[in-house]
Design a protein around this motif. Sequence first.
Motif, PDB file in Angstrom:
ATOM      1  N   TYR A  36       0.993  -1.086  -0.033  1.00 37.86           N
ATOM      2  CA  TYR A  36       0.007  -0.148  -0.100  1.00 37.86           C
ATOM      3  C   TYR A  36       1.014   1.203   0.101  1.00 37.86           C
ATOM      4  O   TYR A  36       1.994   1.382   0.653  1.00 37.86           O
ATOM      5  CB  TYR A  36      -0.769  -0.053   1.425  1.00 37.86           C
ATOM      6  CG  TYR A  36      -1.953  -1.108   1.246  1.00 37.86           C
ATOM      7  CD1 TYR A  36      -2.017  -2.284   1.644  1.00 37.86           C
ATOM      8  CD2 TYR A  36      -3.321  -0.573   0.862  1.00 37.86           C
ATOM      9  CE1 TYR A  36      -3.033  -3.185   1.576  1.00 37.86           C
ATOM     10  CE2 TYR A  36      -4.285  -1.407   0.783  1.00 37.86           C
ATOM     11  CZ  TYR A  36      -4.112  -2.818   0.830  1.00 37.86           C
ATOM     12  OH  TYR A  36      -5.069  -3.576   1.112  1.00 37.86           O
ATOM     13  N   GLN A  38       0.786   5.345   1.097  1.00 35.71           N
ATOM     14  CA  GLN A  38       0.086   6.231   2.101  1.00 35.71           C
ATOM     15  C   GLN A  38       0.636   7.544   1.998  1.00 35.71           C
ATOM     16  O   GLN A  38       1.820   7.747   2.329  1.00 35.71           O
ATOM     17  CB  GLN A  38      -0.162   5.675   3.629  1.00 35.71           C
ATOM     18  CG  GLN A  38      -1.030   6.335   4.308  1.00 35.71           C
ATOM     19  CD  GLN A  38      -1.013   5.986   5.816  1.00 35.71           C
ATOM     20  OE1 GLN A  38      -0.150   5.014   6.410  1.00 35.71           O
ATOM     21  NE2 GLN A  38      -2.324   6.385   6.453  1.00 35.71           N
ATOM     22  N   ARG A  41      -1.624  11.746   6.119  1.00 25.45           N
ATOM     23  CA  ARG A  41      -2.862  12.077   6.517  1.00 25.45           C
ATOM     24  C   ARG A  41      -3.836  11.827   5.717  1.00 25.45           C
ATOM     25  O   ARG A  41      -5.147  12.383   5.590  1.00 25.45           O
ATOM     26  CB  ARG A  41      -3.064  13.618   7.002  1.00 25.45           C
ATOM     27  CG  ARG A  41      -1.973  14.208   7.924  1.00 25.45           C
ATOM     28  CD  ARG A  41      -2.224  15.441   8.194  1.00 25.45           C
ATOM     29  NE  ARG A  41      -1.159  15.993   9.425  1.00 25.45           N
ATOM     30  CZ  ARG A  41      -1.386  17.361   9.864  1.00 25.45           C
ATOM     31  NH1 ARG A  41      -2.168  17.982   9.401  1.00 25.45           N
ATOM     32  NH2 ARG A  41      -0.613  17.394  10.765  1.00 25.45           N
ATOM     33  N   LYS A  42      -3.802  10.651   5.098  1.00 27.56           N
ATOM     34  CA  LYS A  42      -4.454   9.748   4.030  1.00 27.56           C
ATOM     35  C   LYS A  42      -4.576   8.495   4.346  1.00 27.56           C
ATOM     36  O   LYS A  42      -3.692   7.870   5.047  1.00 27.56           O
ATOM     37  CB  LYS A  42      -3.956  10.086   2.469  1.00 27.56           C
ATOM     38  CG  LYS A  42      -4.346  11.644   2.138  1.00 27.56           C
ATOM     39  CD  LYS A  42      -5.661  12.072   2.058  1.00 27.56           C
ATOM     40  CE  LYS A  42      -5.621  13.654   1.711  1.00 27.56           C
ATOM     41  NZ  LYS A  42      -6.990  14.201   1.516  1.00 27.56           N
ATOM     42  N   GLY A  43      -5.657   7.754   3.850  1.00 30.98           N
ATOM     43  CA  GLY A  43      -5.777   6.365   3.959  1.00 30.98           C
ATOM     44  C   GLY A  43      -4.825   5.752   3.000  1.00 30.98           C
ATOM     45  O   GLY A  43      -4.430   6.124   2.006  1.00 30.98           O
ATOM     46  N   PRO A  44      -4.507   4.391   3.244  1.00 28.32           N
ATOM     47  CA  PRO A  44      -3.792   3.432   2.288  1.00 28.32           C
ATOM     48  C   PRO A  44      -4.361   3.109   1.097  1.00 28.32           C
ATOM     49  O   PRO A  44      -5.544   3.127   0.959  1.00 28.32           O
ATOM     50  CB  PRO A  44      -3.531   2.412   3.081  1.00 28.32           C
ATOM     51  CG  PRO A  44      -3.820   2.760   4.576  1.00 28.32           C
ATOM     52  CD  PRO A  44      -4.721   3.820   4.446  1.00 28.32           C
ATOM     53  N   TYR A  49      -1.129  -6.718  -5.195  1.00 34.66           N
ATOM     54  CA  TYR A  49      -1.781  -7.720  -4.362  1.00 34.66           C
ATOM     55  C   TYR A  49      -1.158  -8.991  -5.036  1.00 34.66           C
ATOM     56  O   TYR A  49      -1.246  -9.261  -6.484  1.00 34.66           O
ATOM     57  CB  TYR A  49      -3.194  -7.344  -4.505  1.00 34.66           C
ATOM     58  CG  TYR A  49      -3.939  -8.502  -3.971  1.00 34.66           C
ATOM     59  CD1 TYR A  49      -4.132  -9.832  -4.320  1.00 34.66           C
ATOM     60  CD2 TYR A  49      -4.853  -8.064  -2.822  1.00 34.66           C
ATOM     61  CE1 TYR A  49      -5.052 -10.752  -3.610  1.00 34.66           C
ATOM     62  CE2 TYR A  49      -5.515  -8.932  -1.899  1.00 34.66           C
ATOM     63  CZ  TYR A  49      -5.717 -10.251  -2.487  1.00 34.66           C
ATOM     64  OH  TYR A  49      -6.538 -11.122  -1.636  1.00 34.66           O
ATOM     65  N   LEU A  88       3.376   0.845   2.681  1.00 41.87           N
ATOM     66  CA  LEU A  88       3.250  -0.145   3.714  1.00 41.87           C
ATOM     67  C   LEU A  88       3.028  -1.581   3.191  1.00 41.87           C
ATOM     68  O   LEU A  88       2.419  -1.631   2.157  1.00 41.87           O
ATOM     69  CB  LEU A  88       1.807  -0.042   4.559  1.00 41.87           C
ATOM     70  CG  LEU A  88       2.012   1.217   5.430  1.00 41.87           C
ATOM     71  CD1 LEU A  88       0.425   1.801   5.272  1.00 41.87           C
ATOM     72  CD2 LEU A  88       2.306   1.135   6.682  1.00 41.87           C
ATOM     73  N   LYS A 100      -8.054 -10.699   8.933  1.00 43.06           N
ATOM     74  CA  LYS A 100      -7.464  -9.463   8.771  1.00 43.06           C
ATOM     75  C   LYS A 100      -5.986  -9.354   8.255  1.00 43.06           C
ATOM     76  O   LYS A 100      -5.347 -10.431   8.234  1.00 43.06           O
ATOM     77  CB  LYS A 100      -7.384  -9.058  10.296  1.00 43.06           C
ATOM     78  CG  LYS A 100      -6.693 -10.290  11.297  1.00 43.06           C
ATOM     79  CD  LYS A 100      -6.919  -9.800  12.817  1.00 43.06           C
ATOM     80  CE  LYS A 100      -6.059 -10.937  13.816  1.00 43.06           C
ATOM     81  NZ  LYS A 100      -6.347 -10.858  14.911  1.00 43.06           N
ATOM     82  N   LEU A 101      -5.622  -8.100   8.159  1.00 47.01           N
ATOM     83  CA  LEU A 101      -4.244  -7.874   7.421  1.00 47.01           C
ATOM     84  C   LEU A 101      -3.349  -7.402   8.525  1.00 47.01           C
ATOM     85  O   LEU A 101      -3.614  -6.842   9.415  1.00 47.01           O
ATOM     86  CB  LEU A 101      -4.283  -6.576   6.379  1.00 47.01           C
ATOM     87  CG  LEU A 101      -5.172  -6.856   5.149  1.00 47.01           C
ATOM     88  CD1 LEU A 101      -5.021  -5.318   4.383  1.00 47.01           C
ATOM     89  CD2 LEU A 101      -4.578  -7.837   4.446  1.00 47.01           C
ATOM     90  N   PHE A 103       0.042  -5.528   9.034  1.00 45.43           N
ATOM     91  CA  PHE A 103       1.048  -4.298   8.312  1.00 45.43           C
ATOM     92  C   PHE A 103       2.415  -4.378   8.884  1.00 45.43           C
ATOM     93  O   PHE A 103       2.664  -4.568  10.087  1.00 45.43           O
ATOM     94  CB  PHE A 103       0.176  -3.012   8.581  1.00 45.43           C
ATOM     95  CG  PHE A 103      -0.848  -2.776   7.755  1.00 45.43           C
ATOM     96  CD1 PHE A 103      -2.274  -3.214   8.098  1.00 45.43           C
ATOM     97  CD2 PHE A 103      -0.858  -2.231   6.487  1.00 45.43           C
ATOM     98  CE1 PHE A 103      -3.348  -3.004   7.117  1.00 45.43           C
ATOM     99  CE2 PHE A 103      -1.664  -2.167   5.799  1.00 45.43           C
ATOM    100  CZ  PHE A 103      -3.232  -2.364   5.916  1.00 45.43           C
ATOM    101  N   GLY A 104       3.352  -3.847   8.249  1.00 41.37           N
ATOM    102  CA  GLY A 104       4.495  -3.599   8.363  1.00 41.37           C
ATOM    103  C   GLY A 104       4.329  -2.225   8.811  1.00 41.37           C
ATOM    104  O   GLY A 104       3.375  -1.526   8.736  1.00 41.37           O
ATOM    105  N   THR A 105       5.574  -1.560   9.467  1.00 39.56           N
ATOM    106  CA  THR A 105       5.591  -0.335  10.185  1.00 39.56           C
ATOM    107  C   THR A 105       5.578   0.767   9.196  1.00 39.56           C
ATOM    108  O   THR A 105       5.250   1.950   9.294  1.00 39.56           O
ATOM    109  CB  THR A 105       6.819  -0.070  11.031  1.00 39.56           C
ATOM    110  OG1 THR A 105       7.908  -0.449  10.381  1.00 39.56           O
ATOM    111  CG2 THR A 105       6.425  -0.808  12.290  1.00 39.56           C
ATOM    112  N   GLY A 106       5.840   0.245   7.787  1.00 44.05           N
ATOM    113  CA  GLY A 106       5.940   1.424   6.748  1.00 44.05           C
ATOM    114  C   GLY A 106       7.305   2.194   6.542  1.00 44.05           C
ATOM    115  O   GLY A 106       8.141   2.297   7.359  1.00 44.05           O
TER     116      GLY A 106
END
Lengths: 113, 115
Positions: A36, A38, A41-44, A49, A88, A100-101, A103-106
Amino acid sequence: QKEVEQDPGPLSVPEGAIVSLNCTYSNSAFQYFMWYRQYSRKGPELLMYTYSSGNKEDGRFTAQVDKSSKYISLFIRDSQPSDSATYLCAMSASGGATNKLIFGTGTLLAVQP
Amino acid sequence: GAVVSQHPSRVICKSGTSVKIECRSLDFQATTMFWYRQFPKQSLMLMATSNEGSKATYEQGVEKDKFLINHASLTLSTLTVTSAHPEDSSFYICSARQGAGYGYTFGSGTRLTVV
């Protein structure tokens, strides 16, 4: 130990460079792998995939999964300043609707013009 | 493509009050919705998973009485932060999924500040 490890960066590259982003994981049950992007201040936003091992290419982006090494990568070719964002990795064990996913820390990427 | 709308994008509230955040799937029916919390420079932490018409499943350590989740229809889920405190200030993000085999689509997030 976290289930998914990702170098937080920041990673700074010049425009046009090839960027390599990576994640490692510990849960061998993971089969679905995602990347993903990001912006602040926005969604991923889903970029790639992938199911199981192998490579997948989409434009300037290539995702690689090596399940034997529990290692996934995202390559960005001809990087642009607009690619500057946090990337991410995310993964899940099954494709079930409620699965559920994790996530890594990004990794924060900055592409310098 | 799949679009998820999240409102409000930003909210400031006084300590002790409640805040409701809406998450809507605009062009698909979301059988499952997920709520995340994200602290600055950190990853997304899953708070709860909700299925339409049933109670949400909360992750360990998440107070279900404080973070009320309602998934009353296939296109709408709400997160209500009750009796908010400054430590609840964070970035809340929802995600919706049409079903097994489909991707996860995220909303644009809500920045909550409790003063």
